[in-house]
Motif scaffolding. Structure first.
Motif, PDB file in Angstrom:
ATOM      1  N   HIS A  74       0.833  -1.200   0.000  1.00  0.00           N
ATOM      2  CA  HIS A  74       0.000   0.000   0.000  1.00  0.00           C
ATOM      3  C   HIS A  74       0.872   1.255   0.000  1.00  0.00           C
ATOM      4  O   HIS A  74       0.616   2.198  -0.768  1.00  0.00           O
ATOM      5  N   ARG A  75       1.902   1.268   0.828  1.00  0.00           N
ATOM      6  CA  ARG A  75       2.786   2.440   0.892  1.00  0.00           C
ATOM      7  C   ARG A  75       3.587   2.603  -0.398  1.00  0.00           C
ATOM      8  O   ARG A  75       3.833   3.730  -0.836  1.00  0.00           O
ATOM      9  N   PHE A 119       0.780   5.740  -7.658  1.00  0.00           N
ATOM     10  CA  PHE A 119      -0.323   6.696  -7.840  1.00  0.00           C
ATOM     11  C   PHE A 119       0.154   8.094  -8.231  1.00  0.00           C
ATOM     12  O   PHE A 119      -0.458   8.723  -9.115  1.00  0.00           O
ATOM     13  N   PRO A 120       1.232   8.628  -7.637  1.00  0.00           N
ATOM     14  CA  PRO A 120       1.700   9.943  -8.110  1.00  0.00           C
ATOM     15  C   PRO A 120       2.173   9.908  -9.563  1.00  0.00           C
ATOM     16  O   PRO A 120       2.018  10.886 -10.299  1.00  0.00           O
ATOM     17  N   LYS A 125      -0.389  10.203 -12.506  1.00  0.00           N
ATOM     18  CA  LYS A 125      -0.929  11.543 -12.734  1.00  0.00           C
ATOM     19  C   LYS A 125      -0.171  12.265 -13.846  1.00  0.00           C
ATOM     20  O   LYS A 125      -0.642  13.267 -14.378  1.00  0.00           O
ATOM     21  N   GLU A 182       2.547   1.764  -3.377  1.00  0.00           N
ATOM     22  CA  GLU A 182       1.603   2.344  -4.344  1.00  0.00           C
ATOM     23  C   GLU A 182       1.415   3.842  -4.108  1.00  0.00           C
ATOM     24  O   GLU A 182       1.384   4.631  -5.058  1.00  0.00           O
ATOM     25  N   GLN A 183       1.270   4.228  -2.845  1.00  0.00           N
ATOM     26  CA  GLN A 183       1.030   5.629  -2.513  1.00  0.00           C
ATOM     27  C   GLN A 183       2.220   6.519  -2.859  1.00  0.00           C
ATOM     28  O   GLN A 183       2.055   7.670  -3.263  1.00  0.00           O
ATOM     29  N   GLU A 184       3.429   5.990  -2.704  1.00  0.00           N
ATOM     30  CA  GLU A 184       4.639   6.788  -2.917  1.00  0.00           C
ATOM     31  C   GLU A 184       5.152   6.730  -4.355  1.00  0.00           C
ATOM     32  O   GLU A 184       5.768   7.690  -4.829  1.00  0.00           O
ATOM     33  N   ARG A 188      10.687   7.859  -8.819  1.00  0.00           N
ATOM     34  CA  ARG A 188      10.067   7.637  -7.506  1.00  0.00           C
ATOM     35  C   ARG A 188      10.478   6.288  -6.926  1.00  0.00           C
ATOM     36  O   ARG A 188      10.615   6.149  -5.704  1.00  0.00           O
ATOM     37  N   ARG A 198      12.474   5.773  -3.379  1.00  0.00           N
ATOM     38  CA  ARG A 198      12.075   4.841  -2.322  1.00  0.00           C
ATOM     39  C   ARG A 198      13.232   3.930  -1.941  1.00  0.00           C
ATOM     40  O   ARG A 198      13.457   3.665  -0.765  1.00  0.00           O
TER      41      ARG A 198
END
Length: 200
Positions: free
Chosen positions: A63-64, A71-72, A75, A66-68, A89, A93
């Motif tokens: 989940h983290r 998903f960004p 966009k 994907e969020q970091e 990204r 990470r």
């Protein structure tokens, strides 16, 4: 969130830190109970078994990620710009995980020949990320940023190779400049696939 949910979330946060450092197999109910100043039965009240706890830690990690990372990046406009965002990204990470460890990488070593739910969950998560990269490369071909004869699977394979090399050199060997080398490697890789007619 209710008190029980807050406690469970706090346990998972600590469990993720421990698993990142010691691996999923190094994660025990006893060690987690000590870190949380709880009894073993208190930890068990939130997770039915050690395997359930490990699976929940995996889900939190994914989940983290994907969020970091994912998903960004989506966009960004389709094409090279989105692919560059995904890789940048991803590298960022890894740069953070140099101090702790990557559960995807350590998990692959721990469970490469160990069948079961944890291996299956790991494979599904890594497969989902590779699938996202593959779609992004195909979109970059479709919109004309990359050559029409680009082999998407080969490009994703080479991107993965750069990340694995980065993790190895930065975390294991502690070689200075590894992050910069990964960036240069990706730039060179993209140039070999870039459509010469595409605007830069």
């Amino acid at each position: 969130m209710r008190k029980g949910e807050l406690t469970r979330a706090a346990i998972l946060d600590v469990a993720l830190d421990l698993a990142s450092r010691d691996g999923l197999e190094g994660l025990t109910i006893g060690l987690l109970a000590d870190k949380m100043n709880m009894s073993k039965s208190g930890v068990f009240a939130h997770f039915g078994s050690r395997e359930d706890l490990q699976l929940e830690v995996l889900k939190l990690y994914h989940h983290r990620f994907e969020q970091e990372v994912f998903f960004p990046s989506v966009k960004e406009p389709r094409g090279i710009q989105r692919l560059q965002s995904m890789f940048a990204r991803w590298v960022k990470r890894v740069s953070i995980e140099v101090a702790s460890g990557c559960i995807y990488i350590s998990g692959a070593v721990e469970y490469d020949d160990r069948p079961g739910p944890i291996r299956e969950e790991l494979m599904a998560m890594v497969g989902a990320w590779q699938g996202a990269l593959l779609r992004c490369v195909k979109q970059a071909v479709e919109c004309g940023d990359l050559k029409t004869d680009t082999d998407p699977q080969q490009l994703v394979y080479e991107m993965y190779g750069l990340i694995l090399a980065l993790h190895h050199d930065a975390r294991f060997l502690r070689i200075p400049g590894s992050l910069e080398r990964a960036g240069k490697g990706f730039e060179r890789l993209i140039e070999t696939y870039r459509n010469p007619q595409a605007p830069i």
